[in-house]
Design a protein around this motif. Structure first.
Motif, mmCIF file in Angstrom:
data_model
loop_
_atom_site.group_PDB
_atom_site.id
_atom_site.type_symbol
_atom_site.label_atom_id
_atom_site.label_comp_id
_atom_site.label_asym_id
_atom_site.label_seq_id
_atom_site.Cartn_x
_atom_site.Cartn_y
_atom_site.Cartn_z
ATOM 1 N N GLY A 135 60.494 41.023 52.459
ATOM 2 C CA GLY A 135 60.046 42.101 51.579
ATOM 3 C C GLY A 135 59.395 41.642 50.298
ATOM 4 O O GLY A 135 59.081 42.457 49.423
ATOM 5 N N VAL A 136 59.144 40.330 50.146
ATOM 6 C CA VAL A 136 58.508 39.801 48.947
ATOM 7 C C VAL A 136 56.997 40.028 49.037
ATOM 8 O O VAL A 136 56.395 39.826 50.087
ATOM 9 N N GLU A 137 56.389 40.449 47.931
ATOM 10 C CA GLU A 137 54.924 40.567 47.900
ATOM 11 C C GLU A 137 54.307 39.194 48.118
ATOM 12 O O GLU A 137 54.875 38.173 47.728
ATOM 13 N N ASP A 138 53.121 39.181 48.721
ATOM 14 C CA ASP A 138 52.451 37.915 48.996
ATOM 15 C C ASP A 138 51.990 37.288 47.680
ATOM 16 O O ASP A 138 51.060 37.790 47.033
ATOM 17 N N PRO A 139 52.634 36.181 47.246
ATOM 18 C CA PRO A 139 52.280 35.581 45.956
ATOM 19 C C PRO A 139 50.934 34.864 45.965
ATOM 20 O O PRO A 139 50.443 34.471 44.914
ATOM 21 N N PHE A 140 50.362 34.672 47.160
ATOM 22 C CA PHE A 140 49.098 33.940 47.248
ATOM 23 C C PHE A 140 47.939 34.861 47.629
ATOM 24 O O PHE A 140 46.897 34.409 48.088
ATOM 25 N N ASN A 141 48.139 36.176 47.451
ATOM 26 C CA ASN A 141 47.087 37.135 47.800
ATOM 27 C C ASN A 141 47.027 38.246 46.751
ATOM 28 O O ASN A 141 46.800 39.406 47.081
ATOM 29 N N LEU A 142 47.227 37.864 45.497
ATOM 30 C CA LEU A 142 47.180 38.832 44.412
ATOM 31 C C LEU A 142 45.756 39.355 44.238
ATOM 32 O O LEU A 142 44.790 38.601 44.332
ATOM 33 N N VAL A 143 45.625 40.647 43.981
ATOM 34 C CA VAL A 143 44.317 41.256 43.751
ATOM 35 C C VAL A 143 44.256 41.789 42.323
ATOM 36 O O VAL A 143 45.147 42.526 41.888
ATOM 37 N N MET A 144 43.216 41.390 41.594
ATOM 38 C CA MET A 144 42.962 41.959 40.272
ATOM 39 C C MET A 144 41.906 43.051 40.430
ATOM 40 O O MET A 144 40.734 42.753 40.636
ATOM 41 N N GLU A 145 42.343 44.315 40.345
ATOM 42 C CA GLU A 145 41.394 45.415 40.513
ATOM 43 C C GLU A 145 40.491 45.575 39.292
ATOM 44 O O GLU A 145 39.354 46.009 39.404
ATOM 45 N N GLU A 146 41.018 45.209 38.137
ATOM 46 C CA GLU A 146 40.246 45.342 36.895
ATOM 47 C C GLU A 146 40.778 44.323 35.894
ATOM 48 O O GLU A 146 41.989 44.176 35.740
ATOM 49 N N VAL A 147 39.871 43.628 35.224
ATOM 50 C CA VAL A 147 40.267 42.689 34.174
ATOM 51 C C VAL A 147 39.949 43.340 32.840
ATOM 52 O O VAL A 147 38.795 43.678 32.556
ATOM 53 N N LEU A 148 40.966 43.545 32.032
ATOM 54 C CA LEU A 148 40.821 44.284 30.782
ATOM 55 C C LEU A 148 40.496 43.385 29.594
ATOM 56 O O LEU A 148 39.852 43.822 28.643
ATOM 57 N N SER A 149 40.964 42.141 29.650
ATOM 58 C CA SER A 149 40.765 41.181 28.558
ATOM 59 C C SER A 149 41.177 39.809 29.078
ATOM 60 O O SER A 149 41.634 39.698 30.217
ATOM 61 N N PRO A 150 41.049 38.760 28.268
ATOM 62 C CA PRO A 150 41.531 37.456 28.726
ATOM 63 C C PRO A 150 43.025 37.418 29.035
ATOM 64 O O PRO A 150 43.492 36.519 29.731
#
Length: 412
Positions: A35-50
């Protein structure tokens, strides 16, 4: 006869060339099944700042990027890239030795020469290719490469591509380096490859002592400053500058994907024969050149980093605060004291590490989960990469997230 041969060929089962990765597939499936989220498949839908992004639908503090100096959203950097795209288009469609050298490729190399106060600079499409190209071109059959056992994959791959004799030594061990050098046959070509900051643990190399040993034993020295350029040293030139040996190093390798905030790699040097590398370095000759927009952004960023003293001071403050806070909470860290912008938090094992990574993500914090074989000594760790744009309040928020997640998972 032909029919029989056809039947024989069609009946043969091919060897599955991916079967060697079955242990990795099993490990990943086991984690996901728990049940752990895939730590190697993270998706950034929007980058707000650095320092902030929407990751998997959550507003998240970024503590797992290499954006050390926070240059990705600098207005001047963005404006330079936009203008170059309008002036020169989206790409180069060619190698640097053919049609791929535009105005801004020359300009970014000029910026690197200014930044390092060196005679020569050469830009690659990635930092990986810079190591691959320079190392494999410098040291070939009959030569010797002496390197730290914890060297980055791009360094090891550069050694393999060049077909030199490879001699590893114990991590950051000056005496072990000296012993290896003294065993190299007299008259053989010798290249010692070191890193300023090692990317997993965030520890710094004793370059002053190592460079001295190299010179005493007739070896050329290459230092990868990917994780220290822009941040460490009076002018941000890296650990070699900080330890006073920059003039004694033959080649400096770096990348734009960390402090510069773009993408690309480079090599700078004072060697009088340096320019010949443009003609004989295969990963330079046979790769399409970076888009002019990336080059214009990079040149602008590099020149701004030359005057980034205040940012460097704040980043050091962030590093000391986070390191001290995590240590006080009871986490096991990769270094006793803060040595760079990287802080490694050691996990008991991969399962606990993945659980901790997920707990932090649910808190609204992204860090890197690193596992063997990428990590030294087979350990699992959470790698925190600080940014000069993290505020003091954000660092305190991060410490609170670590405390809650660590207690929930049972690590502290």
């Amino acid at each position: 006869m032909a029919t029989a041969m056809t039947e024989t060929l069609s009946a043969a089962e091919p060897v599955d060339l991916l079967s060697k990765f079955d242990p990795i597939i099993h490990t990943r499936e086991t984690l996901l099944a728990a049940g752990v989220e895939d730590p190697f498949n993270l998706v950034m839908e929007e980058v707000l700042s650095p320092t902030r992004a929407i990751c998997n639908g959550r507003d998240t503090i970024l503590l797992g990027t290499y954006n050390y100096m926070g240059m990705t959203f600098d207005p001047d950097v963005i404006a330079a890239g936009k203008q170059a795209m309008e002036d020169f288009g989206a790409g180069t469609t060619g190698s640097r030795v053919l049609n791929g050298t535009f105005r801004d490729h020359r300009d970014v190399e000029a910026a690197l020469r200014e930044f390092y106060d060196m005679d020569n600079a050469m830009v690659f499409s990635t930092g990986y290719q810079a190591n691959l190209g320079i190392i494999s071109t410098l040291a070939g059959k009959g030569d010797y490469i002496i390197l730290d056992i914890d060297s980055h994959a791009s360094i090891w791959d550069g050694c393999a591509m060049g077909n030199a004799e490879v001699v590893p030594f114990k991590h950051n061990d000056v005496e072990a380096l000296e012993k290896r050098l003294k065993r190299i046959p007299e008259g053989a070509g010798k290249l010692v490859v070191l890193e300023g900051v090692y990317s997993m643990m965030g520890d710094v190399a004793p370059l002053k002592e190592m460079v001295r040993v190299c010179k005493e034993n007739g070896a050329m020295v290459l230092v990868d400053e990917a994780h220290s350029m822009g941040f460490i040293g009076e002018h941000g030139r890296g650990v070699a500058e900080e330890q006073g040996v920059l003039d004694d190093v033959d080649f400096i390798i770096g990348t734009f994907s960390k402090s510069v905030g773009t993408v690309g790699g480079f090599c700078v040097s004072n060697h009088p024969k340096f320019e010949v590398l443009r003609l004989v370095c295969r990963p330079y000759v046979f790769t399409a050149a970076l888009p002019p927009s990336v080059m214009a952004s990079s040149a602008t960023s590099i020149r701004k980093l030359m005057h980034g003293g205040n940012k460097r001071a704040h980043l050091w403050e962030n590093s000391r605060t986070l390191h001290g806070g995590l240590k006080a909470l009871g986490f096991k860290l990769g270094t006793e004291t803060p040595q760079s912008a990287i802080i490694a938090v050691i996990m008991p094992d991969l399962e606990k590490g993945a659980m901790m990574w997920e707990a932090l993500l649910k808190e609204g914090l992204y860090v890197n989960l690193a596992r063997p074989p990428a990590t030294p000594a087979g350990m699992t760790l959470l790698r925190c990469s600080l940014c000069a744009e993290h505020t003091a309040d954000q660092v305190q928020t991060i410490l609170g997230m670590f405390e809650r997640a660590g207690k929930a998972i049972g690590i502290i």
